[in-house]
Design an enzyme around this catalytic site. Structure first.
Site, short mmCIF file in Angstrom:
data_model
loop_
_atom_site.label_atom_id
_atom_site.label_comp_id
_atom_site.label_asym_id
_atom_site.label_seq_id
_atom_site.Cartn_x
_atom_site.Cartn_y
_atom_site.Cartn_z
N SER A 12 33.37 30.29 16.97
CA SER A 12 33.26 29.35 15.85
C SER A 12 33.38 27.94 16.38
CB SER A 12 34.36 29.60 14.83
OG SER A 12 34.39 28.58 13.86
N TYR A 57 43.48 29.94 12.77
CA TYR A 57 42.11 30.36 13.03
C TYR A 57 41.50 29.52 14.15
CZ TYR A 57 37.17 31.43 12.14
OH TYR A 57 35.87 31.82 12.26
#
Length: 222
Positions: free
Chosen positions: A46, A59
């Site tokens: 990501s 995250y």
């Protein structure tokens, strides 16, 4: 929620999935791939792992760790004929984004259709992009164009090569070096995204935490 206020068990649960889970799968797969001297591993990373995002610190930390793990795995696996990639699926509408007000403010054109991720994974798994092993590829990238420039990417030790088209920036191209810097082909690319108007490529370089600003998506990119 402030980064240090996340309950430790919740924080660690994210690392269990995004870091330990990836390692467990990789370990099992590599034992077979190394013996057969072939295979492909595609990690789902990501862009959030490349720049600070306090609102999603667990995250972001896990995806940052995944980038480093992938960079360690790729050269070692290559010695056994295994090609390793890390991709970003882009900002995809899922159950995780459905009830978060923050995402309601993001224009529809900045979301990535989930089909693009599937197409990218299938293409990488086919072996057509093995020359790009060890690189980070976004679902919005033109994979065929990257393959066409594979020699340049390898020669210059680049992570990827893609257009720079952000805000009112003069459109040009840039590349991301594997040590975490981006090089503008011409030093005229100004990133203007939301409240980050001061993010500018100076002398053709910018730090890794500006990575998301210079792709085809405005922050936040996933």
């Amino acid at each position: 929620e402030l980064p240090w206020e996340t309950p430790i068990d919740e924080w660690w649960a994210v690392q269990e999935v995004n870091v330990r889970g990836v390692y467990a799968c990789t370990q099992a797969a590599m034992r077979h791939m190394a013996k057969q001297k072939s295979g492909r591993i595609i990690d789902v990373g990501s862009l959030v792992g490349t720049y600070p995002m306090p609102a999603a610190a667990p995250y972001a930390a896990s995806k940052c760790a995944l980038f480093r793990w992938n960079s360690c795995l790729a050269p070692a696996a290559a010695d056994f004929g295994v090609s390793v990639f890390i991709i970003s699926p882009g900002l995809v509408a899922t159950d995780m984004t459905a009830d978060v007000p923050f995402f309601d403010e993001i224009p529809a054109e900045q979301w990535t259709p989930i089909e693009k991720t599937g197409e990218l994974v299938v293409a990488l798994a086919s072996g057509k992009a093995d020359a790009l092993r060890g690189r980070f590829i976004h679902a919005e990238n033109d994979l065929d164009a990257l393959i066409a420039h594979a020699d340049e990417i390898i020669e210059q030790n680049l992570q990827t090569r893609q257009p720079c088209a952000v805000g009112s920036a003069e459109q040009d191209s840039f590349a991301t070096t594997r040590d975490g810097h981006q090089l503008a082909r011409q030093q005229r690319c100004v990133a203007i995204v939301g409240q980050r108007e001061n993010m500018v490529l100076r002398h053709g370089k910018c730090p890794l935490d500006q990575h998301a600003l210079l792709g085809q998506h405005a922050v936040p990119a996933a």
